[in-house]
Enzyme design. Structure first.
Site, PDB file in Angstrom:
ATOM      1  N   LYS A 145       0.856  -1.201   0.000  1.00  0.00           N
ATOM      2  CA  LYS A 145       0.000   0.000   0.000  1.00  0.00           C
ATOM      3  C   LYS A 145       0.883   1.239   0.000  1.00  0.00           C
ATOM      4  O   LYS A 145       1.933   1.252   0.657  1.00  0.00           O
ATOM      5  CB  LYS A 145      -0.898  -0.040   1.239  1.00  0.00           C
ATOM      6  CG  LYS A 145      -1.980   1.018   1.285  1.00  0.00           C
ATOM      7  CD  LYS A 145      -2.876   0.821   2.521  1.00  0.00           C
ATOM      8  CE  LYS A 145      -4.015   1.827   2.584  1.00  0.00           C
ATOM      9  NZ  LYS A 145      -4.892   1.592   3.749  1.00  0.00           N
ATOM     10  N   SER A 150      -9.948  -1.066   6.977  1.00  0.00           N
ATOM     11  CA  SER A 150      -9.418  -0.879   5.620  1.00  0.00           C
ATOM     12  C   SER A 150      -8.696  -2.070   5.012  1.00  0.00           C
ATOM     13  O   SER A 150      -8.313  -2.006   3.845  1.00  0.00           O
ATOM     14  CB  SER A 150      -8.474   0.317   5.593  1.00  0.00           C
ATOM     15  OG  SER A 150      -9.222   1.484   5.466  1.00  0.00           O
ATOM     16  N   SER A 160      -9.799   1.404   2.777  1.00  0.00           N
ATOM     17  CA  SER A 160      -8.978   2.244   1.934  1.00  0.00           C
ATOM     18  C   SER A 160      -7.891   1.483   1.186  1.00  0.00           C
ATOM     19  O   SER A 160      -7.281   2.032   0.275  1.00  0.00           O
ATOM     20  CB  SER A 160      -8.322   3.325   2.785  1.00  0.00           C
ATOM     21  OG  SER A 160      -7.458   2.734   3.741  1.00  0.00           O
TER      22      SER A 160
HETATM   23  N1  GLN Z   1     -13.239   3.273   6.201  1.00  0.00           N
HETATM   24  C1  GLN Z   1     -12.718   3.733   7.448  1.00  0.00           C
HETATM   25  C2  GLN Z   1     -12.409   5.203   7.358  1.00  0.00           C
HETATM   26  O1  GLN Z   1     -12.707   5.775   6.372  1.00  0.00           O
HETATM   27  C3  GLN Z   1     -11.512   2.947   7.828  1.00  0.00           C
HETATM   28  C4  GLN Z   1     -10.274   3.434   7.178  1.00  0.00           C
HETATM   29  C5  GLN Z   1      -9.077   2.615   7.542  1.00  0.00           C
HETATM   30  O2  GLN Z   1      -9.167   1.563   8.162  1.00  0.00           O
HETATM   31  N2  GLN Z   1      -7.930   3.145   7.176  1.00  0.00           N
HETATM   32  O3  GLN Z   1     -11.881   5.793   8.255  1.00  0.00           O
END
Ligand code: GLN
Length: 471
Positions: free
Chosen positions: A73, A172, A148
């Protein structure tokens, strides 16, 4: 389907080489560029590492993950490789050091094939917040891969690498794993060093793994976990030893499951898959216990107060002085304000504002301090749960992958796709998403297992067991 394990078999039978395997993935990345899963391809370096792997294979001394092709990532700091965090503000940022996990992967023979697309600064659930364009779900190009870590999920699912790393602050890794039919683990807080992970919300962030099977995941976690002097939040224990234990036999489990009222946000496909899994567990003789979640209604609000508060502080360092993008100035422009206004995307700015608000002196007690108390209640509830059961079994996401654009106009609807995932980060407990099948339209469905703190090895053992049971 292109697992590292299959590769090892073929290489032991002298049917392939590390170079051939790496070139296959490089070709496949190019053939699938429409998925937009990769932001940077590390072609030259990858080929060089593959040649070194072949040398060690031929000499008969391969390392622990020799020739494993890994995608990262783009919020993981990679020496001499551009690291953007999916943001314009870091469009030209080239780090001078490798994250600890990357040092460990390289030291054990892993091959870094490239950096994957992501929601800007890991904020999002659909990969629609990247400054470098959406990622498409490889099962249906009109749908999101989750976020994400959407690029890392698709990289594994579309067979563009063996294994990938992502980060999970509120889901995410697990949510995109469920949306792409892959395995995705968020380990216990403190089990894997985050040195070199560009922070979003430090008390919640964990690095984790996407894979096509449990074996590859176990090999990877055993390499990257364990104490790191460079990250004082790592706990004082050595590497996990999960690979040797994935096939250890188990007694019958006591399994916590959700009562029907907790499942109201789920669509029919997810409900049906959940019920089918529960029947299989019951038929196999495990004890199923309905768990009273005392505070699931506060999971999402608590998460979004704490995560945004921490983000507003973590992102203050992107001031255009030290890193990345600088705005063209006109008379009377403030250098920092203009660079940040143009460099950050809409969702990141929304969260910086929200986070600054909940930390501001007039509202600190009402929001931030209260959310910290709520977090303690959530942790306490998990302690009670794991006194009763071996693990909690729940859906990873309320729905199958949704259409691109479906939730972009409504941030709250988007936030609710994390309904089942944020609590594990708030409590610090390890959690994994396991692929359990597809709906009628061929869209993947994932189920989640959550366990007590530091039971990461057992989590992989149980995942292996469940994979066989659900087949
Ligand atoms: N979808 C969640 C957010 O937008 C989790 C994001 C993540 O785990 N980085 O914060």
């Amino acid at each position: 389907m292109g697992t590292y394990f299959e590769f090892l078999n073929r290489i032991n039978n002298k049917e392939t080489s590390s170079l051939e395997e790496t070139k296959f993935f490089l070709e496949n990345i190019k053939a699938n560029s429409h998925l937009n899963a990769f932001l940077t391809i590390n072609e030259e370096e990858a080929i060089k590492s593959a040649q070194e792997s072949d040398k060690r294979f031929n000499e008969g001394n391969p390392r622990k993950i020799e020739g494993m092709v890994v995608a990262l990532k783009d919020n993981l700091s990679t020496k001499n490789i551009k690291t953007t965090c999916g943001s314009k503000i870091l469009e030209n940022f080239i780090p001078v050091y490798d994250a600890t996990v990357i040092e460990r992967i390289k030291a054990e023979g892993g091959i870094i094939i490239g950096k994957t697309n992501m929601d800007e600064f890991a904020m999002g659930s659909s990969n629609e917040n990247s400054a470098y364009g959406d990622v498409s779900n490889n099962f249906d190009l009109d749908r999101v891969p989750g976020g994400s870590s959407g690029g890392s999920a698709v990289a594994v699912s579309a067979n563009l690498c063996h294994v990938s790393l992502g980060s999970d602050t509120g889901g995410s890794i697990r949510q995109p794993a469920a949306f792409t039919g892959t395995y995705g683990i968020k380990p216990t807080y403190g089990r894997i060093s985050r040195y070199g992970l560009i922070a979003f919300a430090s008390s919640l962030d964990q690095i984790g793994i996407f894979s096509k099977n449990v074996e590859d995941m176990a090999l990877m976690i055993d390499v990257i976990s364990g104490k790191d002097e460079m990250d004082s939040t790592t706990s004082d224990i050595q590497h996990t030893n999960s690979f040797d234990k994935i096939n250890e036999a188990n007694d019958k489990f006591t399994i916590g499951v959700l009562p029907y009222q907790e499942m109201q946000s789920c669509n029919l496909d997810v409900l049906k898959a959940y019920k089918e899994c529960l029947s299989k567990l019951q038929e196999d003789g495990h004890q199923i216990v309905e768990i009273e979640l005392k505070n699931s209604n506060i999971w999402i609000p608590t998460y979004y107060i704490l995560a945004t508060a921490e983000a507003s502080s973590n992102l203050a360092k992107f001031d255009a002085v030290k890193y990345g993008f600088r705005a063209q100035l006109e008379e009377n422009d403030d250098f920092i304000v203009k660079s940040r206004s143009l460099g950050f995307g809409e969702e990141v700015k929304r969260r910086i504002l929200l986070g600054t608000f909940v930390l501001s002196s007039g509202y600190y007690d009402a929001y931030y301090a209260k959310a910290q108390k709520a977090r303690r209640l959530i942790q306490d509830n998990y302690k009670e749960i794991f006194n009763l059961v071996d693990f909690l079994f729940l859906p990873t996401t309320p729905t199958t992958p949704f259409k691109k654009g479906e939730k972009t106009a409504d941030p709250i609807a988007m936030y609710l796709s994390d309904y089942f995932t944020t609590s594990a980060n708030l409590a610090g407990v390890p959690a994994i998403s396991i692929p359990v099948g597809f709906n009628e339209n061929g869209l993947p469905i994932g189920m989640q297992v959550q366990m007590n703190n530091f039971e990461d090895e057992k989590l992989l053992n149980v995942s292996n067991f469940l994979t066989k049971l659900f087949k």
